[in-house]
Design a protein around this motif. Sequence first.
Motif, PDB file in Angstrom:
ATOM      1  N   TYR A 146       4.221  -3.410  -2.585  1.00 59.46           N
ATOM      2  CA  TYR A 146       4.930  -4.679  -2.461  1.00 59.46           C
ATOM      3  C   TYR A 146       5.736  -4.731  -1.167  1.00 59.46           C
ATOM      4  CZ  TYR A 146       7.548  -8.822  -3.824  1.00 59.46           C
ATOM      5  OH  TYR A 146       8.087 -10.077  -3.854  1.00 59.46           O
ATOM      6  N   ARG A 147       6.464  -3.652  -0.884  1.00 65.11           N
ATOM      7  CA  ARG A 147       7.250  -3.596   0.372  1.00 65.11           C
ATOM      8  C   ARG A 147       6.329  -3.715   1.588  1.00 65.11           C
ATOM      9  NH1 ARG A 147      10.303   0.123  -2.535  1.00 65.11           N
ATOM     10  NH2 ARG A 147       9.122   1.881  -1.718  1.00 65.11           N
ATOM     11  N   HIS A 148       5.167  -3.087   1.511  1.00 67.15           N
ATOM     12  CA  HIS A 148       4.214  -3.188   2.617  1.00 67.15           C
ATOM     13  C   HIS A 148       3.764  -4.640   2.803  1.00 67.15           C
ATOM     14  CE1 HIS A 148       1.058  -2.044   5.397  1.00 67.15           C
ATOM     15  NE2 HIS A 148       0.208  -2.739   4.667  1.00 67.15           N
ATOM     16  N   ALA A 149       3.561  -5.353   1.706  1.00 68.32           N
ATOM     17  CA  ALA A 149       3.076  -6.734   1.783  1.00 68.32           C
ATOM     18  C   ALA A 149       4.131  -7.692   2.335  1.00 68.32           C
ATOM     19  CB  ALA A 149       2.622  -7.202   0.402  1.00 68.32           C
ATOM     20  N   VAL A 150       5.399  -7.354   2.208  1.00 67.79           N
ATOM     21  CA  VAL A 150       6.470  -8.236   2.687  1.00 67.79           C
ATOM     22  C   VAL A 150       6.299  -8.551   4.170  1.00 67.79           C
ATOM     23  CG1 VAL A 150       8.963  -8.339   3.165  1.00 67.79           C
ATOM     24  CG2 VAL A 150       8.153  -7.625   0.917  1.00 67.79           C
ATOM     25  N   GLN A 151       5.895  -7.573   4.959  1.00 68.78           N
ATOM     26  CA  GLN A 151       5.727  -7.820   6.392  1.00 68.78           C
ATOM     27  C   GLN A 151       4.661  -8.879   6.661  1.00 68.78           C
ATOM     28  OE1 GLN A 151       3.902  -4.561   8.663  1.00 68.78           O
ATOM     29  NE2 GLN A 151       3.262  -3.686   6.700  1.00 68.78           N
ATOM     30  N   PHE A 152       3.656  -8.964   5.796  1.00 71.77           N
ATOM     31  CA  PHE A 152       2.599  -9.957   5.995  1.00 71.77           C
ATOM     32  C   PHE A 152       3.047 -11.334   5.535  1.00 71.77           C
ATOM     33  CE2 PHE A 152       0.478  -5.836   5.585  1.00 71.77           C
ATOM     34  CZ  PHE A 152      -0.023  -5.769   6.868  1.00 71.77           C
ATOM     35  N   ARG A 153       3.948 -11.368   4.577  1.00 74.81           N
ATOM     36  CA  ARG A 153       4.551 -12.638   4.173  1.00 74.81           C
ATOM     37  C   ARG A 153       5.302 -13.209   5.350  1.00 74.81           C
ATOM     38  NH1 ARG A 153       9.973 -12.604   2.317  1.00 74.81           N
ATOM     39  NH2 ARG A 153      10.550 -14.711   2.735  1.00 74.81           N
ATOM     40  N   GLU A 154       6.055 -12.349   6.034  1.00 70.86           N
ATOM     41  CA  GLU A 154       6.827 -12.816   7.187  1.00 70.86           C
ATOM     42  C   GLU A 154       5.907 -13.292   8.298  1.00 70.86           C
ATOM     43  OE1 GLU A 154       9.231  -9.351   7.775  1.00 70.86           O
ATOM     44  OE2 GLU A 154      10.496  -9.819   6.052  1.00 70.86           O
TER      45      GLU A 154
ATOM     46  N   LEU B 168      -8.426  -3.048   3.760  1.00 73.84           N
ATOM     47  CA  LEU B 168      -8.137  -4.466   3.542  1.00 73.84           C
ATOM     48  C   LEU B 168      -6.658  -4.787   3.719  1.00 73.84           C
ATOM     49  CD1 LEU B 168      -9.520  -7.151   2.765  1.00 73.84           C
ATOM     50  CD2 LEU B 168      -8.912  -6.638   0.388  1.00 73.84           C
ATOM     51  N   HIS B 169      -5.792  -3.909   3.235  1.00 73.29           N
ATOM     52  CA  HIS B 169      -4.340  -4.137   3.345  1.00 73.29           C
ATOM     53  C   HIS B 169      -3.719  -3.384   4.519  1.00 73.29           C
ATOM     54  CE1 HIS B 169      -3.887  -6.491  -0.296  1.00 73.29           C
ATOM     55  NE2 HIS B 169      -4.687  -5.655  -0.899  1.00 73.29           N
ATOM     56  N   ARG B 170      -4.537  -2.657   5.273  1.00 75.51           N
ATOM     57  CA  ARG B 170      -4.103  -1.919   6.452  1.00 75.51           C
ATOM     58  C   ARG B 170      -2.935  -0.979   6.157  1.00 75.51           C
ATOM     59  NH1 ARG B 170      -4.599  -6.513   6.459  1.00 75.51           N
ATOM     60  NH2 ARG B 170      -2.603  -7.256   7.116  1.00 75.51           N
TER      61      ARG B 170
ATOM     62  N   ILE C  79      -4.922   5.029   0.279  1.00 76.97           N
ATOM     63  CA  ILE C  79      -5.629   6.316   0.318  1.00 76.97           C
ATOM     64  C   ILE C  79      -4.871   7.323  -0.532  1.00 76.97           C
ATOM     65  CG2 ILE C  79      -6.340   8.258   1.776  1.00 76.97           C
ATOM     66  CD1 ILE C  79      -6.747   6.177   4.049  1.00 76.97           C
ATOM     67  N   ALA C  80      -3.553   7.360  -0.369  1.00 73.46           N
ATOM     68  CA  ALA C  80      -2.732   8.279  -1.168  1.00 73.46           C
ATOM     69  C   ALA C  80      -2.859   7.958  -2.656  1.00 73.46           C
ATOM     70  CB  ALA C  80      -1.271   8.192  -0.723  1.00 73.46           C
ATOM     71  N   LEU C  81      -2.850   6.679  -2.997  1.00 74.12           N
ATOM     72  CA  LEU C  81      -2.999   6.273  -4.396  1.00 74.12           C
ATOM     73  C   LEU C  81      -4.359   6.701  -4.943  1.00 74.12           C
ATOM     74  CD1 LEU C  81      -2.107   4.748  -6.954  1.00 74.12           C
ATOM     75  CD2 LEU C  81      -2.941   2.639  -5.863  1.00 74.12           C
ATOM     76  N   ALA C  82      -5.409   6.474  -4.175  1.00 77.44           N
ATOM     77  CA  ALA C  82      -6.757   6.843  -4.617  1.00 77.44           C
ATOM     78  C   ALA C  82      -6.859   8.338  -4.889  1.00 77.44           C
ATOM     79  CB  ALA C  82      -7.788   6.419  -3.563  1.00 77.44           C
ATOM     80  N   VAL C  83      -6.354   9.132  -3.971  1.00 82.04           N
ATOM     81  CA  VAL C  83      -6.414  10.587  -4.118  1.00 82.04           C
ATOM     82  C   VAL C  83      -5.548  11.040  -5.296  1.00 82.04           C
ATOM     83  CG1 VAL C  83      -5.793  12.776  -3.007  1.00 82.04           C
ATOM     84  CG2 VAL C  83      -7.017  11.015  -1.705  1.00 82.04           C
ATOM     85  N   ALA C  84      -4.340  10.496  -5.395  1.00 82.37           N
ATOM     86  CA  ALA C  84      -3.429  10.903  -6.475  1.00 82.37           C
ATOM     87  C   ALA C  84      -4.011  10.570  -7.848  1.00 82.37           C
ATOM     88  CB  ALA C  84      -2.070  10.227  -6.301  1.00 82.37           C
TER      89      ALA C  84
END
Length: 192
Positions: A176-184, A128-130, A135-140
């Motif tokens: 959050y940093r990943h989402a910034v690119q989608f805000r732009e 969903l967030h590409r 995935i890393a969060l889920a596994v961790a």
Amino acid sequence: MNQNRLTLTQAFAEVSASSAGGAPFLIAYGATFIICGILSYMLAAEMAALIVLFQGGIALPLAFWLERRLGWGRMAADNPLRALSVQLAMSQALALPALIVAFQLNPRSIPVILAGLGGVHFLPYAWLHRTRLYIALAVAVAFGAFGLQLLLGAMAFHINLFYVGAVYWLAAPSMYRHAVQFRERKLETAVS
């Protein structure tokens, strides 16, 4: 019938921008897990596990409040991913009956079970967030808590609460940093 005004790429961008990549939820739930970890040393295990079981009642409104402050706009009503996004967000609620049974059998199992459910819950967000960050969060979260449970036994009840909260907090800035690119991208789309 209403026509969607967004392309699929724009719809994905809007989901990530409006939710700040899920960071508000990681911050809020991270806080409640850590608070529950502290309480687990002060309360009987059954009472602490019960609080852990229902800590989402505080975390969810806090997460929505944070989302309004950290996210960029609201998701459009005609976003084709809106229904899926809501279903993914609410999917964990269906595990409540199993969690209640687990509580009755062994209240100390609740943190590791919630960590496993969190892992399952986060996996679709990679799509969903590409980002592979989910995935890393889920596994961790899932395997880390499971490993702690195997290593520490009964003591993992306390430690897993801190572990899950810490992992959520460590992941939140990256999301959050990943989402910034989608805000732009959303701003560019609004201007064009």
